[in-house]
Design an enzyme around this catalytic site. Structure first.
Site, PDB file in Angstrom:
ATOM      1  N   CYS A   1       0.831  -1.206   0.000  1.00 17.75           N
ATOM      2  CA  CYS A   1       0.000   0.000   0.000  1.00 17.75           C
ATOM      3  C   CYS A   1       0.868   1.258   0.000  1.00 17.75           C
ATOM      4  O   CYS A   1       1.409   1.638   1.048  1.00 17.75           O
ATOM      5  CB  CYS A   1      -0.922  -0.016   1.214  1.00 17.75           C
TER       6      CYS A   1
ATOM      7  N   CYS B   1      -0.625   4.155   2.122  1.00 18.82           N
ATOM      8  CA  CYS B   1      -0.469   3.969   3.570  1.00 18.82           C
ATOM      9  C   CYS B   1       0.980   4.181   4.004  1.00 18.82           C
ATOM     10  O   CYS B   1       1.239   4.758   5.053  1.00 18.82           O
ATOM     11  CB  CYS B   1      -0.874   2.559   4.005  1.00 18.82           C
ATOM     12  N   ASP B   2       1.926   3.661   3.217  1.00 22.35           N
ATOM     13  CA  ASP B   2       3.315   3.581   3.705  1.00 22.35           C
ATOM     14  C   ASP B   2       4.311   4.476   2.977  1.00 22.35           C
ATOM     15  O   ASP B   2       5.451   4.614   3.434  1.00 22.35           O
ATOM     16  CB  ASP B   2       3.799   2.117   3.609  1.00 22.35           C
TER      17      ASP B   2
END
Ligand code: NAP
Length: 332
Positions: free
Chosen positions: A135, A138-139
């Protein structure tokens, strides 16, 4: 008092397909519940910028998800947090089992999407969440001014690689073939990007690290067979995903394609009567937000029509194979 969990329609999974099915079922005023194990949005939650959803020049995945969820809620559909564990037939109804109890429905619309696939190489699981990710949204921010690698040659890999250039100083895209599966426009954008380098005909064979963080991956040229190390601190894997179809007792009884995606007819009905499939869980040419919402619209409208037909159908006369049972026929 025990909650009444009998519904006309149970929708499983609140991605774009599930939220659209909920919208149409809600507008048709059929009693509907949408079951989701996490937050509504599905893969939209992992998508930064969407430019191919008609009507929006650009919108973020989470914002589109929120709008879809609000719109479905406006028409009275209940969204419940529940992890579905099984779907079984009970007479002409469907029994949906969850970790928190059972639901009974005339129709189930399965919109449960899928899970990202893993490479299955040494170090991948060990460094999951410590450099290995599926992701970028997200990261990605954890890799400011670092060098990262993206694996895959599909839309997701190409799109997410360009997204990662917001943070990383260099993004390698590692693809196992020469040709990319992704749309030409995405490949062109990656090729042109000064921070992106495409490495084709190459696979990643190992992830290694120090102090619990990724420090290096091993690349193998599939043509020459040669291996070499590449220093990166992040490895983003976008190699497709597996459909969530594990709810059925006997998978061999529900028709699916060789990759496990459910086969449907033109009304999105699976080979199991009363169970529809829509969105990424369905076998089809492409898996787009637009196709997911289209599938879901068809499934919900068909389910509503069948509910209407059931409501107006004459009460079935019991059939006795060994002779007439209707009083007016007895003795005739
Ligand atoms: P995908 O289209 O199935 O692509 C998967 C990629 O990973 C392929 O290039 C494949 O290589 C490669 N791959 C698979 N297994 C591998 C392995 N073990 N090792 C190395 N490489 C491997 O998956 P996706 O990119 O996740 O996209 C899924 C669906 O969502 C697609 O229909 C896509 O169009 C859609 N999507 C659309 C958008 C958008 O329109 N903006 C964004 C994201 C996703 P091969 O090509 O050699 O098979």
């Amino acid at each position: 008092m025990e909650k009444d969990r009998r519904y006309d329609v149970v929708i499983i999974g609140a991605g774009p397909a599930g939220l659209t099915a909920a919208l149409y079922a809600g507008r048709a005023r059929v009693k509907t519940v949408l079951l989701e194990r996490g937050a509504p949005g599905g893969q939209l939650l992992n998508t930064e910028a969407i430019e191919d959803y008609p009507g929006f020049d650009q919108i973020t995945g989470p914002e589109l998800a929120q709008r879809m969820a609000d719109q479905a809620a406006k028409f009275g559909v209940q969204l419940e947090t529940a992890r579905v564990t099984g779907i079984h037939r009970r007479g002409d109804k469907q029994l949906v089992q969850t970790e928190d109890g059972e639901y009974l429905a005339d129709y189930v619309i399965l919109t449960a999407g899928g899970e990202p696939l893993k490479l299955g190489i040494p170090g991948e699981s060990e460094f999951q969440g410590r450099g290995v990710s599926q992701c970028a949204v997200c990261d990605g921010a954890f890799f400011k001014e670092e060098e990262v690698a993206v694996v895959g040659g599909g839309d997701a890999a190409l799109e997410e690689a360009v997204f990662l250039t917001r943070f990383a100083k260099k993004v390698y895209i590692i693809h196992r073939r020469e040709q990319f599966r992704a749309q030409a426009i995405l490949v062109e954008a990656a090729r042109k990007h000064p921070k992106v380098e495409l490495i084709t005909n190459t696979v990643v064979t190992e992830v290694t690290g120090e102090e619990g963080q990724v420090k290096e991956i091993t690349l193998k040229d599939v043509v020459s067979g040669q291996t070499r190390p590449l220093k990166v601190t992040g490895l983003f894997v976008f190699i497709g995903f597996q459909p969530n179809v594990q709810f059925f007792d006997h998978r061999e009884h529900v028709e699916h394609d060789p990759l496990g995606f459910l086969v449907t007819d033109s009304t999105m009905q699976t080979s199991l009567p009363g169970i529809y499939a829509a969105g990424d869980v369905r076998s089809q040419l492409t898996r787009q937000i637009t196709t997911a919402v289209g599938d879901a619209t068809t499934a919900a409208i068909d389910a509503v029509k069948k509910l209407e037909a059931k409501k107006h159908a004459p009460t079935p006369v019991p059939v006795d194979l060994y002779g007439p049972t209707r009083p007016d026929l007895v003795g005739s």
